[in-house]
Design an enzyme around this catalytic site. Structure first.
Site, PDB file in Angstrom:
ATOM      1  N   ARG A 188      12.042  -3.057  -8.745  1.00  3.57           N
ATOM      2  CA  ARG A 188      10.647  -2.724  -9.010  1.00  3.57           C
ATOM      3  C   ARG A 188      10.475  -2.364 -10.475  1.00  3.57           C
ATOM      4  O   ARG A 188      11.396  -1.837 -11.111  1.00  3.57           O
ATOM      5  CB  ARG A 188      10.200  -1.521  -8.147  1.00  3.57           C
ATOM      6  CG  ARG A 188      10.342  -1.728  -6.652  1.00  3.57           C
ATOM      7  CD  ARG A 188       9.412  -2.798  -6.127  1.00  3.57           C
ATOM      8  NE  ARG A 188       8.014  -2.461  -6.317  1.00  3.57           N
ATOM      9  CZ  ARG A 188       7.321  -1.693  -5.501  1.00  3.57           C
ATOM     10  NH1 ARG A 188       7.873  -1.163  -4.435  1.00  3.57           N
ATOM     11  NH2 ARG A 188       6.041  -1.439  -5.741  1.00  3.57           N
ATOM     12  N   LYS A 241       4.460   4.992   5.013  1.00  3.89           N
ATOM     13  CA  LYS A 241       3.767   3.708   4.987  1.00  3.89           C
ATOM     14  C   LYS A 241       3.661   3.080   6.376  1.00  3.89           C
ATOM     15  O   LYS A 241       3.441   1.876   6.506  1.00  3.89           O
ATOM     16  CB  LYS A 241       4.478   2.764   4.013  1.00  3.89           C
ATOM     17  CG  LYS A 241       4.524   3.319   2.584  1.00  3.89           C
ATOM     18  CD  LYS A 241       5.259   2.394   1.637  1.00  3.89           C
ATOM     19  CE  LYS A 241       5.305   2.989   0.229  1.00  3.89           C
ATOM     20  NZ  LYS A 241       5.970   2.112  -0.746  1.00  3.89           N
ATOM     21  N   ARG A 247      13.931   8.657  10.959  1.00  4.77           N
ATOM     22  CA  ARG A 247      14.505   7.906   9.836  1.00  4.77           C
ATOM     23  C   ARG A 247      13.723   8.109   8.545  1.00  4.77           C
ATOM     24  O   ARG A 247      14.214   7.759   7.462  1.00  4.77           O
ATOM     25  CB  ARG A 247      14.548   6.413  10.166  1.00  4.77           C
ATOM     26  CG  ARG A 247      15.511   6.042  11.276  1.00  4.77           C
ATOM     27  CD  ARG A 247      15.793   4.550  11.275  1.00  4.77           C
ATOM     28  NE  ARG A 247      14.607   3.743  11.508  1.00  4.77           N
ATOM     29  CZ  ARG A 247      14.190   3.362  12.718  1.00  4.77           C
ATOM     30  NH1 ARG A 247      14.848   3.743  13.805  1.00  4.77           N
ATOM     31  NH2 ARG A 247      13.118   2.600  12.858  1.00  4.77           N
ATOM     32  N   PRO A 255       0.823  -1.209   0.000  1.00  7.60           N
ATOM     33  CA  PRO A 255       0.000   0.000   0.000  1.00  7.60           C
ATOM     34  C   PRO A 255       0.861   1.266   0.000  1.00  7.60           C
ATOM     35  O   PRO A 255       1.909   1.315   0.638  1.00  7.60           O
ATOM     36  CB  PRO A 255      -0.793  -0.121   1.310  1.00  7.60           C
ATOM     37  CG  PRO A 255      -0.765  -1.563   1.647  1.00  7.60           C
ATOM     38  CD  PRO A 255       0.538  -2.083   1.140  1.00  7.60           C
ATOM     39  N   GLU A 256       0.400   2.281  -0.721  1.00  2.90           N
ATOM     40  CA  GLU A 256       1.111   3.550  -0.724  1.00  2.90           C
ATOM     41  C   GLU A 256       0.573   4.428   0.404  1.00  2.90           C
ATOM     42  O   GLU A 256      -0.394   4.082   1.093  1.00  2.90           O
ATOM     43  CB  GLU A 256       0.990   4.207  -2.086  1.00  2.90           C
ATOM     44  CG  GLU A 256       1.466   3.275  -3.195  1.00  2.90           C
ATOM     45  CD  GLU A 256       2.010   3.981  -4.431  1.00  2.90           C
ATOM     46  OE1 GLU A 256       2.363   5.161  -4.367  1.00  2.90           O
ATOM     47  OE2 GLU A 256       2.101   3.306  -5.479  1.00  2.90           O
TER      48      GLU A 256
END
Length: 267
Positions: free
Chosen positions: A256, A50, A119, A2-3
Site C-alpha cells: 500500500r 470493515k 480474529r 472502505p474504511e
C-alpha cells in the site's frame, strides 16, 4: 477499500430502515443462499472494523465484507427489477437495498460469528473496544507502526487514510517500530482515532485537518479529490506539507502507498 467508518454508517442506516421488522432477502445473482434469513425479522445491524453483520436471530447472521469493489445502493419504494450482478437484495417496508461485488456475503452461525469477532482487533468505533488489547500486540512487535495500524488483527477498521493522518497529527514517523510506541502515546493515538472516525460516521467522509489549518483559515485552495475531505498527507505526494511546506513523501509499504512529511514526522 472502505474504511471502518463507512461500515458503521451502513449499519446505522440499515438499523434505521430494517431492524425490528421482517425483511425479504434474496440473491438475484444466485451466488448467495438467502433462504436461512428471507422473511425473518432483522434484530440488529452492526459493524466490526470493515465487516458488516445483519443479525436475524439464532444461528443466522449475514456477514458482508465489501473488499475493494463491493457497494450497497439504497432506494425507496417502489421496488424495480435487478440491474446488473446483484449479490443480495433486501426489501423492507419502505426501502430496498442492493449489494454488488462484495468479497464476502454469507450466512454465518453464532459460533462462526464469534470466531470472526475473535480474529479482529478492537474497533475504535465500538463501545466494547479494548484499546489495551491492541497495545499488547503493538508493544511486542518490531514491525513499523504503519503496518500494525493496518493489521485488522491489531486494530479493526483503520485503513490507509486514517493510518497516514493519525501518524501525521502526532508527529510519528511511519517506520517507527511498534515496541517504540509507549503506552501514553498509544492512548493519545487511540483517542484521536476514536475522535476522527466518529466524525467520519457523522459526516460521511474523512476530515483530519485541525480547524486552524482549514482552507478558509489559511487561504489555501480546498482539496479536490474523489475521496473528499481535508487531509494533511494522504494522496498529497510531492505537494507541500500544510504545516512546514516540505514536499510530502510517498513509498510502498506492505503493498500500500504510505504518505508522510519527512520534517513533521522525523525518523
Amino acid at each position: 477499500m472502505p474504511e471502518g467508518h463507512t461500515l458503521h454508517r451502513l449499519a446505522k442506516l440499515h438499523r434505521r430502515r430494517y431492524a425490528g421488522r421482517p425483511v425479504e432477502v434474496s440473491s438475484p445473482q444466485g451466488r448467495f443462499d438467502a433462504s436461512a434469513v428471507d422473511g425473518r425479522v432483522l434484530k440488529r445491524a452492526e459493524a466490526h472494523g470493515k465487516h458488516l453483520f445483519h443479525v436475524y436471530g439464532p444461528d443466522a447472521t449475514v456477514h458482508v465484507h465489501l473488499g475493494l469493489y463491493g457497494t450497497f445502493t439504497e432506494f425507496e419504494h417502489p421496488v424495480v427489477e435487478p440491474v446488473g450482478q446483484v449479490r443480495m437484495r433486501m426489501v423492507g417496508a419502505t426501502h430496498w437495498t442492493d449489494l454488488r461485488g462484495p468479497t464476502r456475503c454469507e450466512v454465518l452461525t453464532d459460533v462462526e460469528v464469534a470466531a470472526l469477532h475473535a480474529r479482529l482487533g478492537p474497533d475504535p468505533l465500538r463501545r466494547d473496544a479494548e484499546p489495551e488489547l491492541a497495545y499488547r500486540g503493538i508493544a511486542k512487535s518490531r514491525q513499523p507502526i504503519a503496518v500494525l495500524l493496518m493489521d485488522q488483527r491489531v486494530v479493526a477498521g483503520v485503513g490507509n487514510v486514517y493510518r497516514a493522518e493519525v501518524l501525521f497529527r502526532h508527529g510519528i514517523h511511519p517506520m517507527t517500530p511498534g515496541n517504540r510506541i509507549d503506552r501514553a502515546l498509544w492512548d493519545v493515538l487511540w483517542a484521536d482515532l476514536v475522535l476522527l472516525m466518529r466524525d467520519g460516521v457523522k459526516v460521511g467522509r474523512i476530515d483530519t485537518v485541525r480547524p486552524e489549518h482549514l482552507p478558509q483559515v489559511t487561504g489555501r485552495a480546498p482539496r479536490r479529490d474523489r475521496h473528499g475531505g481535508e487531509v494533511y498527507v494522504y494522496r498529497r505526494a510531492g505537494l507541500p506539507c500544510l504545516l512546514c511546506a516540505t514536499p510530502v513523501a510517498v513509498a510502498e509499504l506492505a503493498g500500500r502507498n504510505l504518505f508522510w512529511c519527512p520534517t513533521c514526522q522525523p525518523a
